[in-house]
Each structure stands twice: as structure tokens, then as C-alpha cells.
Write a protein that holds these residues in place. Structure first.
Motif, PDB file in Angstrom:
ATOM      1  N   SER A 212      -0.685   5.350   3.718  1.00  0.00           N
ATOM      2  CA  SER A 212      -0.327   3.934   3.686  1.00  0.00           C
ATOM      3  C   SER A 212      -0.819   3.198   4.929  1.00  0.00           C
ATOM      4  O   SER A 212      -0.295   3.400   6.036  1.00  0.00           O
ATOM      5  N   ALA A 213      -1.827   2.370   4.733  1.00  0.00           N
ATOM      6  CA  ALA A 213      -2.428   1.654   5.864  1.00  0.00           C
ATOM      7  C   ALA A 213      -1.377   0.864   6.634  1.00  0.00           C
ATOM      8  O   ALA A 213      -1.344   0.914   7.874  1.00  0.00           O
ATOM      9  N   GLY A 214      -0.512   0.182   5.919  1.00  0.00           N
ATOM     10  CA  GLY A 214       0.482  -0.654   6.605  1.00  0.00           C
ATOM     11  C   GLY A 214       1.421   0.173   7.450  1.00  0.00           C
ATOM     12  O   GLY A 214       1.641  -0.124   8.631  1.00  0.00           O
ATOM     13  N   GLU A 215       1.979   1.246   6.881  1.00  0.00           N
ATOM     14  CA  GLU A 215       2.932   2.078   7.629  1.00  0.00           C
ATOM     15  C   GLU A 215       2.262   2.770   8.813  1.00  0.00           C
ATOM     16  O   GLU A 215       2.779   2.785   9.931  1.00  0.00           O
ATOM     17  N   ILE A 216       1.081   3.328   8.579  1.00  0.00           N
ATOM     18  CA  ILE A 216       0.352   4.002   9.666  1.00  0.00           C
ATOM     19  C   ILE A 216      -0.009   2.981  10.736  1.00  0.00           C
ATOM     20  O   ILE A 216       0.199   3.211  11.933  1.00  0.00           O
ATOM     21  N   GLY A 217      -0.495   1.822  10.287  1.00  0.00           N
ATOM     22  CA  GLY A 217      -0.887   0.769  11.226  1.00  0.00           C
ATOM     23  C   GLY A 217       0.272   0.273  12.051  1.00  0.00           C
ATOM     24  O   GLY A 217       0.152   0.074  13.262  1.00  0.00           O
TER      25      GLY A 217
END
Ligand code: NDP
Ligand SMILES: O=C(O)[C@H](O)CS(=O)(=O)O
Length: 485
Positions: A212-217
Motif C-alpha cells: 500500500s503506497a499510502g500506508e508505506i509512504g
């Protein structure tokens, strides 16, 4: 799946030297854009896994920062050799997940190795200073130290070479890394984990998470242990990362979107200009941030240029990247095809004329015909928006000043190109164009020796060149007294 590719295909994340699945057990499908079929899966990791990766990188940094520049240089040379020894397997994996031709994939793998070799050399030249002291009894030193844990986020269009420009300087400087590859092309990034293991990279120095780009980001941006973010991708996401990382004042390097102009003057070598245009437009099926987005051609050479460009575009062989001789693979997905169709429909509705291609290829899926549109005008979408596909809009102009003004009329400033046989014009135009990189009578200019990057909203910082390591080092001033001098 081609046999030799499977050795590098990791369907797991690398955290602190272990290949692991997501805590939730959830996965993301990875699709082959040439067939639309699933290649495999990768973990859908989130914040918790990313936090563990950051902590592993922080722990590893405590010892890695003490390695000598020569040790790190030798490690990078071994990594370069491992990449080149496995060029074919890594290229196949890249083509299978991204779609580009095997020729282009082999070129990208070679470019990745070249950047690693460049930083193997730069590692030993991260000089400080001994400054002539203004005080008789003190000495003034300036040293440079690794910033610490860096986070690298990369796009799907060059999933290997984009990583080489981040992991290369990070290791050279003595930093450790948490990497997030693009979800559509994770295997080329994860393969770097396998390569690092092969060359004996200490565990925790390079960690790779997918999901998940958002969570990782969010975890990357908020975690104080991350001292620097290096991102390659869209300007939209770049701005988000800059904003979110402000809370912990991280260093940021941003390689963002482009809107490259390609100017052809009446005094240009026409055949050279057409050859350069094909390379600068249709490489990776037009899916590069430095691909030409707008062709501006002077009236005297315009019709001949359009005819030759259209003929050359028609000759490009479209097909699955694994097939011999293919020059144009599929676009990354059908959404990308629909975006190109939107640009074409907009241009035609406003008077543009399709002189080559213009529609989906008979192969179906996300294959698209290399396209040329003449009669482009500044009211059309591609004047201001990045196409990111195999569409070449051609605008006509009369005067040099008009062409430079049109070329600069964008918030982007990454790459630009122009063709002329006049030396005075070359200097006037090169100095007038507001871009980070300029190709003069050349359509392909990227090389590790030169600083790659843009101005305006195309980004911050440079990758490659002697500048490329600077963003991974902190400068420390040391004043030494009490020496009894
Ligand atoms: N300047 C340059 O050198 C380059 C610029 N680009 C630009 O990138 C764009 C195309 O690449 P594309 O991959 O679509 O770009 P995106 O910006 O959509 O994605 C780039 C990377 O950012 C990740 N990402 C997306 N949202 C977030 C978030 N909120 N937090 C953290 N990471 C996030 C993506 O993850 P996920 O895949 O999981 O969504 C991907 O790994 C074009 O605009 C192109 O111009 C591309 C290459 C080079
Ligand atoms: O991602 C990209 O578009 C690359 O930066 C293009 S290049 O470096 O291969 O020229």
C-alpha cells in the motif's frame, strides 16, 4: 516464465535480511502487460512492516556507517559485476513485468550497472576540506558524513535503473535504505535484494517493501529515523511527499514529471533530427519522463520533418517485448492507453491531423500504434499535460524567439532538445531554455557521468554526476583549538 528469470523473482519482501510475507498475508497481483495474465504476487505490506524495515536499516546503519570508503567501493563493484553477470535474466524479468522490449530492458540493466559502477568510484571521492584557519591557534576542518536511513520510492517505467541511482549513492555514502518499488513492477526492485545477498551486503543495509503506497509512504514520511526521501515519479505524489516529510524536516530528492520540447530549426540536419525524434519520443513506448511531449518545427523544414517522422513511426515494430525485433512494447496498462486516446481525441477535435497511427494496435490489450499528429496548437491538452505514451504532437513555428518562448511555457523543466547547425543559435537557445537537461542535436542524453534532474516542478536535486552523492551526505564543520600551537 522463462527458466533463468525465476532465480531472481522474489514473491516476498526483504526486511532485516529475511524474505517475509505481509503481516496480513495479503498480496498484490503482478500483471504481464503484454498478455494481461498474472505473473505472480507480492506482499501487500503496510505501516507495521515498513516500520520494522526502517528500524532494521537504522540498526544496520550503526555499523555500516563505520565501513571505509574503499570497502563500500568494493561492495558496489561486486554489485555491478553481479548485475552484468545476470543481465539477461534481470532483463527478462523487467520485460515480463513492465512490457518494454528485451533490447530496451537489457539497456536498462546495463544502465543500472553503470550507475552502480559510477558510485563505486564516487565513494572514494566524497572529499571534505581543510580550510586555512583565521586563527593561529585553531584548525578548521569540514567533513562529510552519511545522512543515515534513506527511503527510496521508484516508478514503474524504469524499475531497475531508477533504483540504481538511489541505492548506488546511498551505499557509496555509507547510508542504509528502505526501498518501495512501484506495485506494477515490483520484481525488478526485489531482484536487487537477491543481488545484494549475492554480493554479501550486510543484512538490514537494503530493505525492500511492496504494497500500500499510502500506508508505506505515511510511515516513511512520519518516522524520524528516516533522514532522507528520494523519489522518482509524478509531480503530484512528489508534492505530497515533500509536504508530509516536512514534519520531520527530511532531506528530499525529487525526480518528477516532464513536458519536454523538441525544437527543429530550418538549419538542422533533417535526417539526424528525425532519428533523434524517434529515440526521444518512442523509447519505452513514450513512457519516460524525458520523452518529447511537444515537437516545435520551423516552417521551412516542417513539412519534410512531419513526412519523415510519420514514415519512421509507421516502421516501428509493435509487439510483446520478449519477441525478437520488437521496438514498441505494450503500454503499462489499459488506463494508460485510454489517456493517450483522450489526448488524440482532444487534438483532433481542435483541428489536429493524425498522420501516423492514432488508434489501438491490432494486437489489442494495451498495445498502441506509434502516433504522429500534425497541426498541433497551444490550446490542445498535450501542450500542458505529460502524455506518457507513443504520441508525437508537431507544432509549427516561424521565429527562434517564438519557439523558445513556447518551449518554456510550462511549469515543468526536466529535459529539452533542439537541432540546429548554427553555433550562435545553439548557444542562444541552450541559454534561453529553462530546463535541467538539454540535448543539442541529440535525442538520448542520459548517462551516469552527468547530473540528471529538473528545475521548476520537475524536481529537486540531481542523480548521477559528481553531484549525485551530495544529497546522501551531511556536512560537518569542526573547529579544533587547545592545540598549543
Ligand atoms: N523525473 C523522472 O526521472 C521521472 C519521472 N516520472 C514520472 O512518474 C510518473 C509515472 O510514474 P508513476 O509510477 O505512475 O508515478 P507515481 O507517482 O504514481 O508512482 C511513483 C511511485 O510512487 C508511489 N506512490 C504513489 N503514491 C504514493 C504515496 N502517497 N506515498 C508514497 N508512495 C506513493 C507509487 O507506488 P504504487 O506503484 O504502489 O502506486 C510508485 O512506487 C510520470 O509523471 C513521470 O513523468 C517517471 C520516471 C522518471
Ligand atoms: O524514468 C525515466 O523516465 C528515466 O529517467 C529516463 S532515462 O533516465 O532512462 O533517460
Amino acid at each position: 516464465m522463462l527458466q533463468k528469470t525465476s532465480h531472481f523473482m522474489r514473491e516476498a519482501n526483504l526486511i532485516d535480511g529475511a524474505w517475509v510475507q505481509a503481516d496480513s498475508g495479503k498480496t498484490i497481483d503482478v500483471i504481464n502487460p503484454a498478455t494481461g495474465l498474472r505473473l505472480g504476487t507480492v506482499p501487500r505490506a503496510g505501516g507495521a512492516e515498513t516500520r520494522r524495515a526502517i528500524e532494521a536499516a537504522h540498526t544496520a546503519f550503526q555499523s555500516f556507517r563505520k565501513t571505509s570508503a574503499l570497502e563500500r567501493s568494493k561492495l558496489l563493484r561486486k554489485l555491478h559485476d553481479a548485475i552484468m553477470d545476470n543481465q539477461d535474466a534481470l532483463a527478462e524479468l523487467l520485460t515480463l513485468e513492465q512490457g518494454k522490449s528485451l533490447t530496451e530492458s537489457k539497456g536498462e540493466i546495463a544502465s543500472s550497472a553503470a550507475y552502480v559502477l559510477w558510485f563505486a568510484e564516487e565513494a572514494r571521492r566524497a572529499y571534505g576540506d581543510v580550510v586555512p584557519s583565521p586563527w593561529a591557534d585553531r584548525r578548521v576542518l569540514v567533513t562529510r558524513e552519511p545522512v543515515g536511513v534513506i527511503a527510496a520510492i521508484t516508478p514503474w517505467n524504469f524499475p531497475s535503473s531508477m533504483l540504481s541511482r538511489k541505492i548506488g549513492p546511498a551505499i557509496a555514502a555509507g547510508c542504509t535504505a528502505v526501498v518501495k518499488p512501484a506495485s506494477q513492477t515490483p520484481y525488478s526492485g526485489l531482484a536487487w535484494g537477491a543481488l545484494c545477498e549475492e554480493v554479501g551486503m550486510p543484512k538490514g543495509v537494503v530493505n525492500i517493501v511492496t504494497g500500500s503506497a499510502g500506508e508505506i509512504g505515511d510511515e516513511i514520511c512520519a518516522n524520524p529515523l528516516v533522514k532522507k526521501i528520494t523519489f522518482t515519479g509524478s509531480t503530484e505524489v512528489g508534492k505530497l511527499l515533500i509536504e508530509k516529510s516536512a514534519s520531520t524536516v527530511k532531506k528530499v530528492s525529487m525526480e518528477l514529471g516532464g513536458n519536454a520540447p523538441f525544437l527543429v530549426f530550418d538549419d538542422a540536419d533533417l535526417d539526424r533530427a528525425v532519428e533523434g525524434a524517434i529515440a526521444a519520443k518512442y523509447r519505452n513506448s513514450g513512457q519516460t519522463c524525458v520523452c518529447t511531449n511537444r515537437f516545435f518545427v520551423q516552417a521551412g523544414i516542417h513539412d519534410a520533418f512531419v513526412d519523415k517522422l510519420a514514415a519512421a513511426a509507421k516502421k516501428l515494430k509493435v509487439g510483446p517485448g520478449v519477441e525478437d525485433g520488437v521496438q514498441q512494447g505494450p503500454l503499462i496498462d489499459v488506463k494508460a492507453v485510454e489517456k493517450v486516446e483522450e489526448f488524440i481525441a482532444d487534438a483532433v477535435a481542435k483541428g489536429g491531423k493524425v498522420v501516423s497511427g492514432g488508434k489501438r494496435h491490432e494486437l489489442g490489450g494495451s498495445f498502441f500504434e506509434p502516433t504522429v499528429i500534425a497541426g498541433a496548437t497551444t490550446g490542445m491538452k498535450f501542450m500542458t499535460e505529460e502524455i506518457f505514451g507513443p504520441l508525437a504532437p508537431v507544432f509549427k513555428f516561424d521565429k527562434e524567439e517564438e519557439a523558445v518562448a513556447l518551449a518554456n511555457d510550462t511549469e515543468f523543466g526536466l529535459a529539452c532538445y533542439f537541432y540546429t547547425g548554427d553555433l550562435g543559435r545553439a548557444f542562444r537557445v541552450m541559454e534561453g531554455l529553462k530546463y535541467g537537461m538539454v540535448g543539442v542535436n541529440e535525442g538520448i542524453i542520459t548517462t551516469p557521468e552527468a547530473p540528471f534532474g529538473g528545475v521548476k516542478e520537475s524536481g529537486l536535486g540531481r542523480e548521477g554526476g559528481h553531484q549525485g552523492i551530495d544529497d546522501y551526505l551531511d556536512t560537518k564543520y569542526v573547529c579544533i583549538g587547545g592545540l598549543g600551537l
